[in-house]
Design a protein around this motif. Structure first.
Motif, PDB file in Angstrom:
ATOM      1  N   SER A  24      76.432  46.854  52.162  1.00 59.34           N
ATOM      2  CA  SER A  24      76.875  46.555  53.519  1.00 59.34           C
ATOM      3  C   SER A  24      77.744  45.299  53.543  1.00 59.34           C
ATOM      4  CB  SER A  24      75.667  46.352  54.445  1.00 59.34           C
ATOM      5  OG  SER A  24      74.995  45.152  54.109  1.00 59.34           O
ATOM      6  N   GLN A  25      78.569  45.196  54.571  1.00 60.88           N
ATOM      7  CA  GLN A  25      79.374  43.992  54.743  1.00 60.88           C
ATOM      8  C   GLN A  25      78.451  42.803  54.965  1.00 60.88           C
ATOM      9  OE1 GLN A  25      79.971  42.099  57.862  1.00 60.88           O
ATOM     10  NE2 GLN A  25      81.074  40.643  56.578  1.00 60.88           N
ATOM     11  N   GLY A  26      77.324  43.042  55.615  1.00 61.18           N
ATOM     12  CA  GLY A  26      76.341  41.986  55.819  1.00 61.18           C
ATOM     13  C   GLY A  26      75.814  41.422  54.507  1.00 61.18           C
ATOM     14  N   ARG A  27      75.648  42.291  53.515  1.00 63.15           N
ATOM     15  CA  ARG A  27      75.177  41.834  52.193  1.00 63.15           C
ATOM     16  C   ARG A  27      76.230  40.943  51.539  1.00 63.15           C
ATOM     17  NH1 ARG A  27      72.304  39.304  49.399  1.00 63.15           N
ATOM     18  NH2 ARG A  27      71.694  39.965  47.328  1.00 63.15           N
ATOM     19  N   ILE A  28      77.487  41.312  51.670  1.00 63.76           N
ATOM     20  CA  ILE A  28      78.558  40.480  51.112  1.00 63.76           C
ATOM     21  C   ILE A  28      78.579  39.138  51.834  1.00 63.76           C
ATOM     22  CG2 ILE A  28      81.050  40.264  50.736  1.00 63.76           C
ATOM     23  CD1 ILE A  28      79.620  42.370  48.930  1.00 63.76           C
ATOM     24  N   SER A  29      78.406  39.150  53.132  1.00 57.59           N
ATOM     25  CA  SER A  29      78.362  37.918  53.907  1.00 57.59           C
ATOM     26  C   SER A  29      77.227  37.014  53.422  1.00 57.59           C
ATOM     27  CB  SER A  29      78.186  38.237  55.395  1.00 57.59           C
ATOM     28  OG  SER A  29      78.124  37.062  56.158  1.00 57.59           O
ATOM     29  N   GLN A  30      76.082  37.597  53.119  1.00 57.66           N
ATOM     30  CA  GLN A  30      74.953  36.822  52.589  1.00 57.66           C
ATOM     31  C   GLN A  30      75.329  36.155  51.265  1.00 57.66           C
ATOM     32  OE1 GLN A  30      71.902  39.791  52.264  1.00 57.66           O
ATOM     33  NE2 GLN A  30      71.091  39.387  54.310  1.00 57.66           N
ATOM     34  N   LEU A  31      76.025  36.893  50.418  1.00 60.68           N
ATOM     35  CA  LEU A  31      76.426  36.339  49.120  1.00 60.68           C
ATOM     36  C   LEU A  31      77.421  35.199  49.297  1.00 60.68           C
ATOM     37  CD1 LEU A  31      76.858  39.632  47.049  1.00 60.68           C
ATOM     38  CD2 LEU A  31      74.898  38.080  47.078  1.00 60.68           C
ATOM     39  N   VAL A  32      78.358  35.373  50.206  1.00 63.10           N
ATOM     40  CA  VAL A  32      79.340  34.320  50.483  1.00 63.10           C
ATOM     41  C   VAL A  32      78.634  33.055  50.979  1.00 63.10           C
ATOM     42  CG1 VAL A  32      81.261  33.669  52.005  1.00 63.10           C
ATOM     43  CG2 VAL A  32      81.278  35.889  50.870  1.00 63.10           C
ATOM     44  N   ALA A  33      77.565  33.240  51.744  1.00 63.74           N
ATOM     45  CA  ALA A  33      76.818  32.112  52.314  1.00 63.74           C
ATOM     46  C   ALA A  33      75.848  31.476  51.315  1.00 63.74           C
ATOM     47  CB  ALA A  33      76.067  32.567  53.558  1.00 63.74           C
ATOM     48  N   GLY A  34      75.774  32.011  50.105  1.00 65.79           N
ATOM     49  CA  GLY A  34      74.909  31.412  49.096  1.00 65.79           C
ATOM     50  C   GLY A  34      73.740  32.252  48.665  1.00 65.79           C
ATOM     51  N   GLY A  35      73.643  33.471  49.177  1.00 64.60           N
ATOM     52  CA  GLY A  35      72.563  34.362  48.762  1.00 64.60           C
ATOM     53  C   GLY A  35      72.738  34.802  47.319  1.00 64.60           C
ATOM     54  N   LEU A  36      71.658  35.251  46.743  1.00 67.42           N
ATOM     55  CA  LEU A  36      71.688  35.700  45.355  1.00 67.42           C
ATOM     56  C   LEU A  36      71.737  37.216  45.269  1.00 67.42           C
ATOM     57  CD1 LEU A  36      68.980  33.333  43.850  1.00 67.42           C
ATOM     58  CD2 LEU A  36      71.460  33.160  43.619  1.00 67.42           C
ATOM     59  N   PRO A  37      72.607  37.740  44.423  1.00 61.16           N
ATOM     60  CA  PRO A  37      72.659  39.191  44.232  1.00 61.16           C
ATOM     61  C   PRO A  37      71.588  39.633  43.237  1.00 61.16           C
ATOM     62  CG  PRO A  37      74.271  38.162  42.824  1.00 61.16           C
ATOM     63  CD  PRO A  37      73.625  37.051  43.626  1.00 61.16           C
ATOM     64  N   SER A  38      71.271  40.914  43.293  1.00 60.90           N
ATOM     65  CA  SER A  38      70.453  41.484  42.222  1.00 60.90           C
ATOM     66  C   SER A  38      71.307  41.451  40.956  1.00 60.90           C
ATOM     67  CB  SER A  38      70.082  42.932  42.557  1.00 60.90           C
ATOM     68  OG  SER A  38      71.262  43.729  42.594  1.00 60.90           O
ATOM     69  N   LEU A  39      70.685  41.583  39.823  1.00 61.52           N
ATOM     70  CA  LEU A  39      71.447  41.610  38.569  1.00 61.52           C
ATOM     71  C   LEU A  39      72.432  42.766  38.581  1.00 61.52           C
ATOM     72  CD1 LEU A  39      72.059  40.449  35.828  1.00 61.52           C
ATOM     73  CD2 LEU A  39      70.132  41.751  34.898  1.00 61.52           C
ATOM     74  N   ASP A  40      71.997  43.914  39.103  1.00 66.65           N
ATOM     75  CA  ASP A  40      72.877  45.083  39.180  1.00 66.65           C
ATOM     76  C   ASP A  40      74.115  44.777  40.026  1.00 66.65           C
ATOM     77  OD1 ASP A  40      73.467  47.972  38.805  1.00 66.65           O
ATOM     78  OD2 ASP A  40      73.124  48.033  40.974  1.00 66.65           O
ATOM     79  N   LEU A  41      73.925  44.160  41.177  1.00 66.63           N
ATOM     80  CA  LEU A  41      75.063  43.838  42.045  1.00 66.63           C
ATOM     81  C   LEU A  41      75.942  42.777  41.394  1.00 66.63           C
ATOM     82  CD1 LEU A  41      76.677  44.195  44.603  1.00 66.63           C
ATOM     83  CD2 LEU A  41      75.029  42.708  45.784  1.00 66.63           C
ATOM     84  N   ALA A  42      75.341  41.802  40.730  1.00 66.93           N
ATOM     85  CA  ALA A  42      76.134  40.776  40.045  1.00 66.93           C
ATOM     86  C   ALA A  42      77.021  41.398  38.967  1.00 66.93           C
ATOM     87  CB  ALA A  42      75.213  39.725  39.436  1.00 66.93           C
ATOM     88  N   LEU A  43      76.484  42.376  38.261  1.00 63.40           N
ATOM     89  CA  LEU A  43      77.283  43.048  37.226  1.00 63.40           C
ATOM     90  C   LEU A  43      78.385  43.907  37.838  1.00 63.40           C
ATOM     91  CD1 LEU A  43      74.437  43.945  34.710  1.00 63.40           C
ATOM     92  CD2 LEU A  43      76.166  42.132  34.511  1.00 63.40           C
ATOM     93  N   LYS A  44      78.107  44.529  38.981  1.00 69.64           N
ATOM     94  CA  LYS A  44      79.141  45.292  39.680  1.00 69.64           C
ATOM     95  C   LYS A  44      80.260  44.367  40.148  1.00 69.64           C
ATOM     96  CE  LYS A  44      76.309  49.089  41.427  1.00 69.64           C
ATOM     97  NZ  LYS A  44      75.772  49.729  42.642  1.00 69.64           N
ATOM     98  N   LEU A  45      79.883  43.188  40.651  1.00 64.86           N
ATOM     99  CA  LEU A  45      80.883  42.207  41.078  1.00 64.86           C
ATOM    100  C   LEU A  45      81.745  41.767  39.898  1.00 64.86           C
ATOM    101  CD1 LEU A  45      78.796  40.049  43.531  1.00 64.86           C
ATOM    102  CD2 LEU A  45      81.023  41.054  44.052  1.00 64.86           C
ATOM    103  N   LYS A  46      81.107  41.532  38.754  1.00 67.70           N
ATOM    104  CA  LYS A  46      81.861  41.140  37.558  1.00 67.70           C
ATOM    105  C   LYS A  46      82.871  42.213  37.187  1.00 67.70           C
ATOM    106  CE  LYS A  46      81.403  39.885  32.717  1.00 67.70           C
ATOM    107  NZ  LYS A  46      80.482  39.687  31.595  1.00 67.70           N
ATOM    108  N   SER A  47      82.438  43.449  37.193  1.00 66.29           N
ATOM    109  CA  SER A  47      83.330  44.554  36.853  1.00 66.29           C
ATOM    110  C   SER A  47      84.454  44.695  37.872  1.00 66.29           C
ATOM    111  CB  SER A  47      82.531  45.857  36.764  1.00 66.29           C
ATOM    112  OG  SER A  47      83.388  46.940  36.508  1.00 66.29           O
ATOM    113  N   HIS A  48      84.110  44.672  39.154  1.00 59.13           N
ATOM    114  CA  HIS A  48      85.106  44.866  40.204  1.00 59.13           C
ATOM    115  C   HIS A  48      86.133  43.743  40.234  1.00 59.13           C
ATOM    116  CE1 HIS A  48      86.742  46.559  43.873  1.00 59.13           C
ATOM    117  NE2 HIS A  48      86.813  45.317  44.336  1.00 59.13           N
ATOM    118  N   THR A  49      85.700  42.530  39.936  1.00 61.15           N
ATOM    119  CA  THR A  49      86.618  41.379  39.975  1.00 61.15           C
ATOM    120  C   THR A  49      87.271  41.130  38.615  1.00 61.15           C
ATOM    121  OG1 THR A  49      84.877  39.769  39.472  1.00 61.15           O
ATOM    122  CG2 THR A  49      85.282  40.254  41.810  1.00 61.15           C
ATOM    123  N   ARG A  50      87.076  42.057  37.699  1.00 61.02           N
ATOM    124  CA  ARG A  50      87.640  41.955  36.344  1.00 61.02           C
ATOM    125  C   ARG A  50      87.250  40.652  35.659  1.00 61.02           C
ATOM    126  NH1 ARG A  50      92.877  44.471  38.726  1.00 61.02           N
ATOM    127  NH2 ARG A  50      92.449  46.658  38.343  1.00 61.02           N
ATOM    128  N   GLY A  51      85.989  40.280  35.860  1.00 64.63           N
ATOM    129  CA  GLY A  51      85.438  39.117  35.183  1.00 64.63           C
ATOM    130  C   GLY A  51      85.620  37.794  35.901  1.00 64.63           C
TER     131      GLY A  51
END
Length: 71
Positions: A24-51
């Motif tokens: 959800s966009q709300g989940r991304i907003s939480q991350l921007v505000a300092g929330g922690l992603p699950s390891l799975d989401l962190a790895l997806k972010l790494k892949s999507h942002t090309r590292g």
């Protein structure tokens, strides 16, 4: 790199990133505000942002109390 910096530099909206990562966009907003992603989401972010965003980037955020839980 902070997620907010990557969003700004890439011209990606929170909504666009949320759709790309199937969260959800709300989940991304939480991350921007300092929330922690699950390891799975962190790895997806790494892949999507090309590292540009790495899982360990979230442990350096001032609002986070702990680093990413390794399971």
């Amino acid at each position: 790199m902070k997620l907010s910096d990557w969003l700004e530099q890439s011209g990606t909206t929170q909504a666009d990133l949320a759709r790309a990562l199937a969260v959800s966009q709300g989940r991304i907003s939480q991350l921007v505000a300092g929330g922690l992603p699950s390891l799975d989401l962190a790895l997806k972010l790494k892949s999507h942002t090309r590292g540009a965003m790495r899982p360990e980037d979230f442990s350096d955020m001032p609002n986070s109390k702990i680093g990413i839980a390794h399971v």
